[in-house]
Motif scaffolding. Structure first.
Motif, PDB file in Angstrom:
ATOM      1  N   GLY A  66      -4.916  -7.830 -35.842  1.00  0.00           N
ATOM      2  CA  GLY A  66      -3.579  -7.010 -35.160  1.00  0.00           C
ATOM      3  C   GLY A  66      -3.101  -7.398 -33.795  1.00  0.00           C
ATOM      4  N   TRP A  78      -3.558  -1.189 -37.776  1.00  0.00           N
ATOM      5  CA  TRP A  78      -3.906  -0.931 -39.107  1.00  0.00           C
ATOM      6  C   TRP A  78      -3.811  -1.837 -40.010  1.00  0.00           C
ATOM      7  CZ3 TRP A  78      -7.420   3.314 -39.199  1.00  0.00           C
ATOM      8  CH2 TRP A  78      -8.122   3.360 -40.188  1.00  0.00           C
ATOM      9  N   ASN A  80      -4.871  -4.915 -40.585  1.00  0.00           N
ATOM     10  CA  ASN A  80      -4.604  -6.327 -40.423  1.00  0.00           C
ATOM     11  C   ASN A  80      -6.006  -6.909 -40.716  1.00  0.00           C
ATOM     12  OD1 ASN A  80      -2.142  -5.801 -38.693  1.00  0.00           O
ATOM     13  ND2 ASN A  80      -3.427  -4.308 -37.943  1.00  0.00           N
ATOM     14  N   ASN A  91      -8.630  -5.527 -36.933  1.00  0.00           N
ATOM     15  CA  ASN A  91      -7.374  -4.872 -36.190  1.00  0.00           C
ATOM     16  C   ASN A  91      -7.242  -5.288 -35.085  1.00  0.00           C
ATOM     17  OD1 ASN A  91      -6.235  -3.253 -38.543  1.00  0.00           O
ATOM     18  ND2 ASN A  91      -8.024  -2.237 -38.594  1.00  0.00           N
ATOM     19  N   THR A 102      -7.072   3.001 -34.872  1.00  0.00           N
ATOM     20  CA  THR A 102      -7.503   2.016 -35.454  1.00  0.00           C
ATOM     21  C   THR A 102      -8.986   1.966 -35.877  1.00  0.00           C
ATOM     22  OG1 THR A 102      -7.353  -0.528 -34.888  1.00  0.00           O
ATOM     23  CG2 THR A 102      -8.222   1.102 -33.105  1.00  0.00           C
TER      24      THR A 102
END
Length: 142
Positions: A66, A78, A80, A91, A102
């Motif tokens: 992320g 979120w 990732n 993330n 997250t």
């Protein structure tokens, strides 16, 4: 590097780069970063500043699917992933988080690590459901 680029209210999707598949440095405000890929770190964003953004479904080969470093405020990071042969949830790596959602839960004021409650993220609908923990969870001063 110190680039000073401002991206207000944008969608960055299906991009690829060595670092920062979606964004490399700069300031992102009220942006959606989705389905981007980095060959190394920061599938969604590498360094820079992210404010009121949603960073979802990005991928990096070595880590930080992320976001990698930088600062994240009033944002959702979120779902990732990272990895060459298999994917692992990842993330973020490094950086500062405040009033963001997250996991794992980062240090910082107002952060949450509960599923954000998108209406239908798998089909590109990132609006929040009425019981989403994200509603009224941000900092209005940002």
């Amino acid at each position: 590097m110190g680039l000073s680029i401002n991206y207000p209210v944008c969608v960055i999707s299906e991009c690829s780069a060595s670092k920062g598949g979606g964004a490399y440095y700069g300031r992102l405000e009220s942006c959606l970063l989705t389905d981007n890929e980095a060959k190394t770190y920061g599938g969604g964003s590498y360094y820079g500043e992210r404010v009121n953004c949603t960073i979802y479904g990005n991928h990096a080969r070595y880590g930080a699917g992320g976001t990698y470093a930088g600062s994240t405020r009033n944002s959702i990071v979120w779902d990732n992933t990272y990895g060459s042969y298999s994917t692992f949830e990842d993330n973020w790596e490094g950086g500062a988080f405040t009033y963001s959602v997250t996991k794992p839960l980062p240090d910082g004021e107002g952060n949450l690590s509960t599923r954000p409650g998108f209406s239908d993220a798998a089909n590109g609908d990132f609006t929040l459901t009425r019981n989403s923990i994200c509603i009224d969870a941000g900092d209005d001063a940002v």
